[in-house]
Design an enzyme around this catalytic site. Structure first.
Site, PDB file in Angstrom:
ATOM      1  N   ASP A 148       0.823  -1.214   0.000  1.00 48.82           N
ATOM      2  CA  ASP A 148       0.000   0.000   0.000  1.00 48.82           C
ATOM      3  C   ASP A 148       0.852   1.258   0.000  1.00 48.82           C
ATOM      4  O   ASP A 148       1.973   1.278   0.510  1.00 48.82           O
ATOM      5  CB  ASP A 148      -0.876   0.045   1.268  1.00 48.82           C
ATOM      6  CG  ASP A 148      -2.094  -0.841   1.166  1.00 48.82           C
ATOM      7  OD1 ASP A 148      -2.162  -1.667   0.244  1.00 48.82           O
ATOM      8  OD2 ASP A 148      -2.980  -0.717   2.034  1.00 48.82           O
ATOM      9  N   HIS A 197      -5.336   3.078  -4.088  1.00 49.24           N
ATOM     10  CA  HIS A 197      -5.472   3.280  -2.639  1.00 49.24           C
ATOM     11  C   HIS A 197      -5.976   4.704  -2.360  1.00 49.24           C
ATOM     12  O   HIS A 197      -5.714   5.260  -1.289  1.00 49.24           O
ATOM     13  CB  HIS A 197      -4.126   3.032  -1.963  1.00 49.24           C
ATOM     14  CG  HIS A 197      -4.184   2.858  -0.478  1.00 49.24           C
ATOM     15  ND1 HIS A 197      -5.146   2.098   0.166  1.00 49.24           N
ATOM     16  CD2 HIS A 197      -3.377   3.352   0.513  1.00 49.24           C
ATOM     17  CE1 HIS A 197      -4.930   2.118   1.466  1.00 49.24           C
ATOM     18  NE2 HIS A 197      -3.876   2.882   1.711  1.00 49.24           N
ATOM     19  N   HIS A 219      -5.414   9.484   0.392  1.00 51.46           N
ATOM     20  CA  HIS A 219      -5.561   8.650   1.587  1.00 51.46           C
ATOM     21  C   HIS A 219      -6.647   9.187   2.518  1.00 51.46           C
ATOM     22  O   HIS A 219      -6.627   8.980   3.728  1.00 51.46           O
ATOM     23  CB  HIS A 219      -4.235   8.522   2.350  1.00 51.46           C
ATOM     24  CG  HIS A 219      -4.138   7.257   3.161  1.00 51.46           C
ATOM     25  ND1 HIS A 219      -4.401   7.206   4.512  1.00 51.46           N
ATOM     26  CD2 HIS A 219      -3.812   5.999   2.807  1.00 51.46           C
ATOM     27  CE1 HIS A 219      -4.231   5.982   4.971  1.00 51.46           C
ATOM     28  NE2 HIS A 219      -3.877   5.209   3.944  1.00 51.46           N
ATOM     29  N   HIS A 271       3.724  -2.075   3.487  1.00 53.62           N
ATOM     30  CA  HIS A 271       3.842  -0.714   2.954  1.00 53.62           C
ATOM     31  C   HIS A 271       5.296  -0.482   2.559  1.00 53.62           C
ATOM     32  O   HIS A 271       6.167  -0.445   3.440  1.00 53.62           O
ATOM     33  CB  HIS A 271       3.444   0.326   4.007  1.00 53.62           C
ATOM     34  CG  HIS A 271       2.051   0.187   4.527  1.00 53.62           C
ATOM     35  ND1 HIS A 271       1.693  -0.787   5.444  1.00 53.62           N
ATOM     36  CD2 HIS A 271       0.927   0.906   4.274  1.00 53.62           C
ATOM     37  CE1 HIS A 271       0.409  -0.657   5.733  1.00 53.62           C
ATOM     38  NE2 HIS A 271      -0.082   0.358   5.044  1.00 53.62           N
TER      39      HIS A 271
END
Length: 276
Positions: A88, A139, A143, A233
């Site tokens: 991510d 994604h 965010h 991540h």
């Protein structure tokens, strides 16, 4: 015999304790974004596709075989012990090294990319991810927590990365991961409109809390199981150094690495639904 007052005091204390636990549980659910959240497993998608393929007169048997062969090589997750690596919030300055590792280890991954400060900063890495056979997904753009946004904001958060990814790779994403895994019926509906399925995870190293690569590796290995979806991540310094050890250890345990769509083949993720 205890007095009525003492009985009432004890009862009141118990009720207050229960109420405290209930409130904490409700808060945990609210923070996880998973209240009454219905998810589907990769195996359930495969099983549904296989069941459809065996229905008389559907002609789906051949199509199912083609779906397994198309882009999957010899991997059939109905029989192989498959697992999916997902990353991510990239691309980042660490992503080139990660791609080198994945290429060396011959492991495909699924990248859920952020827009602002990432896709628009490292467009060459987005192209490389796609060119080297990885699944490129969304994604969101900034965010933003989608459950805190109005419908227009949600659409913008999802459409902007989709447009940029399609412009850079020629392929429009079909998968997205909501920030912090927080989603609801409104998000599901807009994802359905935009042709996006939501993908959560079953394994997390919580690498956003530590740069200890050994700890990240340990957490992944402790939680991994067949059909798992691993959340990492590549923006954090401790994560990419952990990846070779994670791959080697899981391969020794007999795992085959696939992308999220490969994990579900011959079935496909359906827009507006959530998978874990």
């Amino acid at each position: 015999m205890p007095s009525l007052t003492r009985k009432m005091t004890k009862t009141g204390t118990r009720l207050r304790v229960l109420a405290t636990f209930a409130a904490a549980a409700s808060l945990t659910l609210a923070l996880s974004g998973c209240t009454k959240l219905e998810t589907q497993s990769p195996s359930s998608v495969r099983n549904a596709a296989d069941a459809s393929a065996t229905e008389p007169g559907t002609g789906a048997g051949a199509n199912g075989a083609q779906a397994r062969a198309g882009g999957l090589g010899t991997v059939d997750c109905a029989h192989a012990k498959c697992i999916a690596l997902t990353f991510d919030a990239g691309p980042s300055e660490n992503s080139a090294r990660l791609l080198d590792i994945l290429k060396e280890k011959q492991v495909p991954a699924t990248f859920f990319l952020l827009g602002k400060g990432h896709i628009d900063t490292y467009p060459e890495l987005v192209r490389r991810m796609s060119d080297e056979g990885h699944e490129v997904a969304s994604h969101t753009w900034t965010h933003k927590i989608l459950t805190d946004a109005d419908p227009d904001e949600i659409r913008d958060e999802l459409e902007r990365p989709n447009r940029e990814i399609e412009r850079l790779t020629g392929k429009r994403p079909t998968l997205m991961r909501p920030p912090q895994g927080r989603t609801d019926d409104t998000v599901h509906g807009i994802c359905r409109e935009l042709g996006l399925a939501e993908v959560l995870w079953s394994v997390t190293a919580k690498d956003y809390k530590t740069n200890d690569s050994d700890l990240i590796t340990e957490r992944v290995l402790d939680q991994s199981s067949r059909d798992g979806i691993i959340l990492l991540h590549d923006i954090y310094d401790g994560t990419v150094p952990a990846v070779p050890g994670i791959i080697d250890a899981l391969k020794k345990r007999g795992y085959v690495f696939v992308t999220v769509p490969q994990l579900m083949a011959p079935g496909e993720a359906e827009p507006g639904k959530v998978y874990r």
